[in-house]
Design a protein around this motif. Structure first.
Motif, PDB file in Angstrom:
ATOM      1  N   GLN A  81       0.919  -1.150   0.000  1.00  0.00           N
ATOM      2  CA  GLN A  81       0.000   0.000   0.000  1.00  0.00           C
ATOM      3  C   GLN A  81       0.954   1.194   0.000  1.00  0.00           C
ATOM      4  N   SER A  82       1.151   1.826  -1.149  1.00  0.00           N
ATOM      5  CA  SER A  82       2.306   2.714  -1.324  1.00  0.00           C
ATOM      6  C   SER A  82       1.988   4.206  -1.162  1.00  0.00           C
ATOM      7  N   PHE A  83       0.729   4.547  -0.902  1.00  0.00           N
ATOM      8  CA  PHE A  83       0.379   5.975  -0.790  1.00  0.00           C
ATOM      9  C   PHE A  83       0.478   6.405   0.676  1.00  0.00           C
ATOM     10  N   SER A 122      12.423  -1.050  -0.924  1.00  0.00           N
ATOM     11  CA  SER A 122      12.483  -0.154   0.233  1.00  0.00           C
ATOM     12  C   SER A 122      12.398   1.296  -0.234  1.00  0.00           C
ATOM     13  N   SER A 123      12.309   2.211   0.738  1.00  0.00           N
ATOM     14  CA  SER A 123      11.921   3.586   0.376  1.00  0.00           C
ATOM     15  C   SER A 123      12.700   4.638   1.154  1.00  0.00           C
ATOM     16  N   SER A 124      12.953   5.756   0.483  1.00  0.00           N
ATOM     17  CA  SER A 124      13.569   6.912   1.140  1.00  0.00           C
ATOM     18  C   SER A 124      12.697   7.453   2.268  1.00  0.00           C
ATOM     19  N   PRO A 146       2.838   5.623   9.078  1.00  0.00           N
ATOM     20  CA  PRO A 146       2.658   4.172   9.190  1.00  0.00           C
ATOM     21  C   PRO A 146       3.282   3.436   7.991  1.00  0.00           C
ATOM     22  N   TYR A 147       3.211   4.044   6.817  1.00  0.00           N
ATOM     23  CA  TYR A 147       3.841   3.438   5.628  1.00  0.00           C
ATOM     24  C   TYR A 147       5.342   3.278   5.840  1.00  0.00           C
ATOM     25  N   ALA A 148       5.981   4.368   6.282  1.00  0.00           N
ATOM     26  CA  ALA A 148       7.441   4.352   6.421  1.00  0.00           C
ATOM     27  C   ALA A 148       7.875   3.380   7.518  1.00  0.00           C
ATOM     28  N   PHE A 175      14.536   6.509  -3.836  1.00  0.00           N
ATOM     29  CA  PHE A 175      13.915   7.812  -3.632  1.00  0.00           C
ATOM     30  C   PHE A 175      12.766   7.941  -4.646  1.00  0.00           C
ATOM     31  N   ASN A 176      11.955   8.993  -4.478  1.00  0.00           N
ATOM     32  CA  ASN A 176      10.747   9.138  -5.309  1.00  0.00           C
ATOM     33  C   ASN A 176      11.075   9.000  -6.797  1.00  0.00           C
ATOM     34  N   HIS A 177      10.286   8.162  -7.465  1.00  0.00           N
ATOM     35  CA  HIS A 177      10.452   8.073  -8.916  1.00  0.00           C
ATOM     36  C   HIS A 177       9.073   8.022  -9.556  1.00  0.00           C
ATOM     37  N   PHE A 186      -0.361  10.792  -6.336  1.00  0.00           N
ATOM     38  CA  PHE A 186       0.976  11.292  -5.971  1.00  0.00           C
ATOM     39  C   PHE A 186       1.165  12.686  -6.567  1.00  0.00           C
ATOM     40  N   VAL A 187       1.992  13.507  -5.878  1.00  0.00           N
ATOM     41  CA  VAL A 187       1.954  14.938  -6.186  1.00  0.00           C
ATOM     42  C   VAL A 187       2.387  15.262  -7.618  1.00  0.00           C
ATOM     43  N   THR A 188       3.398  14.554  -8.144  1.00  0.00           N
ATOM     44  CA  THR A 188       3.846  14.883  -9.519  1.00  0.00           C
ATOM     45  C   THR A 188       2.709  14.682 -10.517  1.00  0.00           C
ATOM     46  N   ARG A 189       2.084  13.530 -10.446  1.00  0.00           N
ATOM     47  CA  ARG A 189       1.034  13.187 -11.421  1.00  0.00           C
ATOM     48  C   ARG A 189      -0.213  14.034 -11.190  1.00  0.00           C
ATOM     49  N   LYS A 190      -0.492  14.330  -9.896  1.00  0.00           N
ATOM     50  CA  LYS A 190      -1.639  15.204  -9.599  1.00  0.00           C
ATOM     51  C   LYS A 190      -1.423  16.553 -10.281  1.00  0.00           C
ATOM     52  N   VAL A 191      -0.173  17.045 -10.230  1.00  0.00           N
ATOM     53  CA  VAL A 191       0.143  18.343 -10.837  1.00  0.00           C
ATOM     54  C   VAL A 191       0.098  18.243 -12.366  1.00  0.00           C
ATOM     55  N   LEU A 208      -3.479  21.910  -3.367  1.00  0.00           N
ATOM     56  CA  LEU A 208      -2.304  21.170  -2.900  1.00  0.00           C
ATOM     57  C   LEU A 208      -2.085  21.400  -1.412  1.00  0.00           C
ATOM     58  N   GLY A 209      -1.254  20.549  -0.814  1.00  0.00           N
ATOM     59  CA  GLY A 209      -0.905  20.688   0.603  1.00  0.00           C
ATOM     60  C   GLY A 209       0.385  21.487   0.754  1.00  0.00           C
ATOM     61  N   ASN A 210       1.399  20.839   1.333  1.00  0.00           N
ATOM     62  CA  ASN A 210       2.658  21.513   1.669  1.00  0.00           C
ATOM     63  C   ASN A 210       3.515  21.776   0.421  1.00  0.00           C
ATOM     64  N   LYS A 214      10.505  19.029   0.145  1.00  0.00           N
ATOM     65  CA  LYS A 214      11.489  18.809  -0.924  1.00  0.00           C
ATOM     66  C   LYS A 214      11.711  17.310  -1.126  1.00  0.00           C
ATOM     67  N   ARG A 215      11.780  16.931  -2.393  1.00  0.00           N
ATOM     68  CA  ARG A 215      11.990  15.532  -2.724  1.00  0.00           C
ATOM     69  C   ARG A 215      13.088  15.398  -3.777  1.00  0.00           C
ATOM     70  N   ASP A 216      13.713  14.211  -3.768  1.00  0.00           N
ATOM     71  CA  ASP A 216      14.710  13.833  -4.769  1.00  0.00           C
ATOM     72  C   ASP A 216      13.969  12.952  -5.776  1.00  0.00           C
ATOM     73  N   ILE A 275      -2.520  18.790   4.305  1.00  0.00           N
ATOM     74  CA  ILE A 275      -1.269  18.740   5.086  1.00  0.00           C
ATOM     75  C   ILE A 275      -1.251  17.443   5.884  1.00  0.00           C
ATOM     76  N   ARG A 276      -0.116  16.742   5.890  1.00  0.00           N
ATOM     77  CA  ARG A 276      -0.034  15.432   6.566  1.00  0.00           C
ATOM     78  C   ARG A 276       0.152  15.583   8.077  1.00  0.00           C
ATOM     79  N   PRO A 277      -0.307  14.588   8.851  1.00  0.00           N
ATOM     80  CA  PRO A 277      -0.132  14.638  10.317  1.00  0.00           C
ATOM     81  C   PRO A 277       1.341  14.763  10.723  1.00  0.00           C
ATOM     82  N   ALA A 278       2.234  14.140   9.962  1.00  0.00           N
ATOM     83  CA  ALA A 278       3.685  14.300  10.180  1.00  0.00           C
ATOM     84  C   ALA A 278       4.318  14.317   8.796  1.00  0.00           C
ATOM     85  N   GLU A 279       5.126  15.323   8.537  1.00  0.00           N
ATOM     86  CA  GLU A 279       5.660  15.509   7.176  1.00  0.00           C
ATOM     87  C   GLU A 279       7.130  15.081   7.116  1.00  0.00           C
ATOM     88  N   VAL A 280       7.541  14.706   5.926  1.00  0.00           N
ATOM     89  CA  VAL A 280       8.963  14.504   5.621  1.00  0.00           C
ATOM     90  C   VAL A 280       9.374  15.758   4.849  1.00  0.00           C
TER      91      VAL A 280
HETATM   92  O1  F7E Z   1       4.193  13.433  -1.849  1.00  0.00           O
HETATM   93  C1  F7E Z   1       3.630  16.935  -0.766  1.00  0.00           C
HETATM   94  C2  F7E Z   1       3.526  15.847   0.286  1.00  0.00           C
HETATM   95  O2  F7E Z   1       2.510  11.650  -2.244  1.00  0.00           O
HETATM   96  C3  F7E Z   1       5.379  14.170  -2.050  1.00  0.00           C
HETATM   97  C4  F7E Z   1       5.519   7.164  -2.590  1.00  0.00           C
HETATM   98  O3  F7E Z   1       5.830   6.582  -3.835  1.00  0.00           O
HETATM   99  O4  F7E Z   1       7.612   8.345  -2.579  1.00  0.00           O
HETATM  100  C5  F7E Z   1       6.204   8.522  -2.493  1.00  0.00           C
HETATM  101  O5  F7E Z   1       5.851   9.109  -1.252  1.00  0.00           O
HETATM  102  C6  F7E Z   1       5.350  15.448  -1.242  1.00  0.00           C
HETATM  103  C7  F7E Z   1       4.939  15.275   0.222  1.00  0.00           C
HETATM  104  O6  F7E Z   1       5.004  11.127  -2.403  1.00  0.00           O
HETATM  105  C8  F7E Z   1       0.287  17.373  -2.092  1.00  0.00           C
HETATM  106  O7  F7E Z   1       3.164  16.407   1.551  1.00  0.00           O
HETATM  107  C9  F7E Z   1       1.854  18.639  -1.299  1.00  0.00           C
HETATM  108  O8  F7E Z   1       5.777  16.033   1.026  1.00  0.00           O
HETATM  109  O9  F7E Z   1       3.952  12.423  -4.169  1.00  0.00           O
HETATM  110  P1  F7E Z   1       3.832  12.140  -2.731  1.00  0.00           P
HETATM  111  P2  F7E Z   1       5.707  10.680  -1.029  1.00  0.00           P
HETATM  112  O10 F7E Z   1       4.827  10.863   0.131  1.00  0.00           O
HETATM  113  O11 F7E Z   1       7.043  11.321  -1.011  1.00  0.00           O
HETATM  114  C10 F7E Z   1       8.183   7.523  -1.562  1.00  0.00           C
HETATM  115  C11 F7E Z   1       9.656   7.403  -1.831  1.00  0.00           C
HETATM  116  C12 F7E Z   1       7.482   6.228  -1.402  1.00  0.00           C
HETATM  117  O12 F7E Z   1       8.080   5.235  -1.009  1.00  0.00           O
HETATM  118  C13 F7E Z   1       5.991   6.243  -1.483  1.00  0.00           C
HETATM  119  O13 F7E Z   1       5.488   4.935  -1.762  1.00  0.00           O
HETATM  120  O14 F7E Z   1       4.376  16.324  -1.815  1.00  0.00           O
HETATM  121  N1  F7E Z   1       2.320  17.366  -1.282  1.00  0.00           N
HETATM  122  N2  F7E Z   1       0.603  18.663  -1.790  1.00  0.00           N
HETATM  123  C14 F7E Z   1       1.380  16.554  -1.761  1.00  0.00           C
HETATM  124  N3  F7E Z   1       1.361  15.218  -1.959  1.00  0.00           N
HETATM  125  C15 F7E Z   1       0.246  14.663  -2.495  1.00  0.00           C
HETATM  126  N4  F7E Z   1       0.215  13.336  -2.718  1.00  0.00           N
HETATM  127  N5  F7E Z   1      -0.846  15.419  -2.819  1.00  0.00           N
HETATM  128  C16 F7E Z   1      -0.889  16.788  -2.633  1.00  0.00           C
HETATM  129  O15 F7E Z   1      -1.884  17.434  -2.923  1.00  0.00           O
END
Ligand code: F7E
Ligand code: NAP
Length: 321
Positions: A81-83, A122-124, A146-148, A175-177, A186-191, A208-210, A214-216, A275-280
């Protein structure tokens, strides 16, 4: 002919990995759980070349059955469950599929043929509230969802089976791909999907949320090559796979809207509900070990990736109008 079994074959990575392995001459088997409606979109181009075996990583019997049918040389455990967001809503299911799923697969291998080579996705996210930057194979974990937390268990059980049973098990800390086949949540595809719809006059705003996170980010097609390389070495090991660059969500949004000639400030709305309960806050990987030992490096840049996804989404949206 080498044989591989992939769990999570209907997902983004499973589809790219199937294509890679077929091109290398493998016989490819995929574990597929039952769904009430079809979800074969990602693997439609390879469906006639692969064998799907019904199963679920929570059902050990189905995994033993899959191994008995496929008799694989390599198993890639991509099912989870990867989200991250949904892992707070479904913490127990996420824990089961993401951590118990991994040990179920390892047990299935140990009990049937411990010579099978095993890859764990495994995951970043395991680095979470990061202890150091950039993050490498030796950076301690501090998971923030909980995912991490579940991925940390799966990572260590993979290491433990290597050390306990001398099995060839590898953990790829990816890391994120992303790609045109990335899930829409996921944020890239949502955008990129929203940019396509806004450009074509079908959507007015993007919530959008935060924006400061920053992501790699890299391209999934490049990252599945690293999974395969890990299972071709003399000795099993763990590797960070990353681009070595970090970008904020805001930069992602700017590049995406710029590409279609729009000003993102006019369309993006920040929504506190997202916004997530705890952010990376910050992820930046150090891929030097993979570069040196696997001779791996990514080909697609962050900008190329975003543009590739927007081009694909514009085509998809147009074809549905
Ligand atoms: O969020 C921020 C959000 O959901 C990236 C999974 O593949 O990569 C993925 O996990 C960032 C976060 O990916 C929105 O708060 C802002 O900081 O695209 P994401 P993720 O959580 O990094 C890792 C490596 C995995 O292992 C996971 O399986 O973007 N953000 N606004 C948002 N994120 C989402 N989804 N939607 C928003 O509206
Ligand atoms: P994805 O698109 O969400 O695909 C997940 C796959 O797992 C789907 O095929 C899904 O099947 C399957 N699955 C989920 N629960 C299952 C269960 N109980 N039994 C059998 N199959 C199950 O994920 P992805 O982006 O391809 O990522 C692949 C793996 O890498 C995941 O483990 C993910 O956590 C990990 N990872 C991803 C990234 C990334 O940035 N993409 C980074 C690091 C690690 P359905 O189609 O039936 O839902």
């Amino acid at each position: 002919m080498k044989k591989a079994l992939i769990t999570g074959i209907t997902g983004q990575d499973g589809s790219y990995l199937s294509e890679l392995l077929l091109n290398k001459g493998y016989k490819v088997y995929g574990l597929k759980r039952r769904t009430s409606t079809p979800n074969l979109e990602n693997i439609k181009s390879v469906l006639d070349k692969i064998d799907l075996i019904p199963g679920d990583v929570l059902d050990l019997t189905s995994l033993i059955n899959a191994i008995n049918i496929a008799k694989p040389d390599e198993v890639y455990n991509l099912a989870a469950q990867s989200f991250v967001t949904d892992s707070w809503a479904q913490p127990i299911y996420t824990g089961q599929s993401t951590s118990i799923g991994a040990i179920n697969m390892l047990e299935a291998i140990r009990l049937t043929n411990p010579d099978i080579r095993f890859y764990q996705a495994s995951s970043s996210e395991m680095f979470g509230k990061v202890i150091e930057t950039p993050q490498s194979e030796t950076t301690p974990f501090y998971p923030r969802s909980p995912y991490a937390v579940a991925k940390v268990y799966a990572h260590w059980i993979t290491v433990n089976y290597r050390e306990s049973y001398d099995m060839y098990t590898c953990s790829g800390i990816l890391f994120n791909h992303e790609s045109p086949r990335r899930g829409i949540d996921f944020v890239t595809r949502k955008v990129t999907d929203a940019v396509a719809r806004i450009k074509l006059g079908l959507q007015k705003e993007l919530r959008l949320g935060n924006l400061d996170a920053k992501r790699d980010w890299g391209y999934a097609g490049d990252y599945v090559k690293a999974m395969w390389l890990m299972l071709q070495q003399t000795e099993p090991n763990d590797y960070v796979i990353a681009s070595g660059e970090t970008h904020s969500v805001k930069e992602l949004v700017e590049i995406a809207f710029d590409y279609v000639g729009l000003d993102w400030n006019k369309y993006v709305v920040q929504d506190p509900k997202l916004i997530r309960p705890a952010e990376v806050d910050l992820l930046l990987g150090d891929p030097q070990k993979a570069q040196k030992k696997l001779n791996w490096k990514p080909d697609v840049s962050f900008e190329q990736l975003i543009k590739m996804m927007i081009d694909s989404d514009i085509k998809k949206v147009k074809s549905n109008i």
